[in-house]
Design an enzyme around this catalytic site. Sequence first.
Site, PDB file in Angstrom:
ATOM      1  N   SER A  64      21.057  64.070  37.147  1.00 50.60           N
ATOM      2  CA  SER A  64      22.302  64.736  37.532  1.00 50.60           C
ATOM      3  C   SER A  64      22.874  65.632  36.437  1.00 50.60           C
ATOM      4  CB  SER A  64      23.355  63.695  37.935  1.00 50.60           C
ATOM      5  OG  SER A  64      23.797  62.966  36.808  1.00 50.60           O
ATOM      6  N   LYS A 125      29.061  62.298  33.289  1.00 53.23           N
ATOM      7  CA  LYS A 125      29.456  63.558  33.924  1.00 53.23           C
ATOM      8  C   LYS A 125      30.238  64.403  32.920  1.00 53.23           C
ATOM      9  CE  LYS A 125      27.796  62.013  37.822  1.00 53.23           C
ATOM     10  NZ  LYS A 125      26.503  62.525  38.331  1.00 53.23           N
TER      11      LYS A 125
END
Length: 300
Positions: A64, A125
């Site tokens: 990701s 993230k």
Amino acid sequence: MGTGLRHHRGPSRLSIDTPAVTKSDKQDEKVNWFAEIRGLGLMLLAVFAFHSFIAKPFYIPSESMLPNLLVGDRLVVSKYPYGWNWSSVSFHLAPRGDWRVAGSTPEYGDIVIPVHPERDEDYIKRVVALPGDTIAVVNGRIELNGQTVPQEVEPARDLPVDANSTCWGFGDPSFLVTDDDGKPVCRVPVLRETLPNGANYLVIDHTRTQLDNFGPMTIPEGEVFVMGDNRDHSSDSRELNSSRGLLGPVPLENIGGRAEFITFSLDGTTSLNPVTWFTSLRENRSWTTLRPAIAQEPEG
């Protein structure tokens, strides 16, 4: 005539006093298991405290955050930049709560470790919106407070193809090519995104997905909005209705630290054979900083 010499029938014997071994001496030689266990416990407690309050290692399990983080990267995550809270404690042993000690807010572009709101699972993230910001995503482009975040096309990047990075996750066979050395690589298109504070980094946005359009949403006080750099293959704050994502903005007390640098990276071929401990190391990954570059304002 006598010689005056006396003959001894055997060799002379020296008397050596050997100290007797007493029962108390044998007891002194026994291992003090209580002291040994206590020492081990104190050492483990010190490691636990260091990991909870200073820094801890972190492993990248997903794609990701491509192209900046590869599956198999090992990182150092610092625990103190935003203060301490329940998610700072290693192994999530502390009960959840909204308390914070010496708390502060991340900056645009920081790579942080948010904990999922429903389960004790760490994500990794990038912070793209701060408290009070209004964020929207339109055709894959971030809009902050009504302004489109700049993106510039950069030359495609070659990612390694190995046991940890297969290139299949992009769903585009044209990405799998051979470089000038005859090695297979995953050649991906990249964009350089620049946030309001000048923090800039590479992102991949190669196709259209449902998460390419989002909002607008105003970020509540005490929360931040996070996204993965691999925009089409990241479950993050944009996922409001699926528990695979973060179900919206992340409360600051759910952020367990900031990613600082890569210590080393493995290609997935490591085994019990000690030789593979070295042959599986990826080149040019160690000590790579994870702090975003900050663009300088042009001088007037």
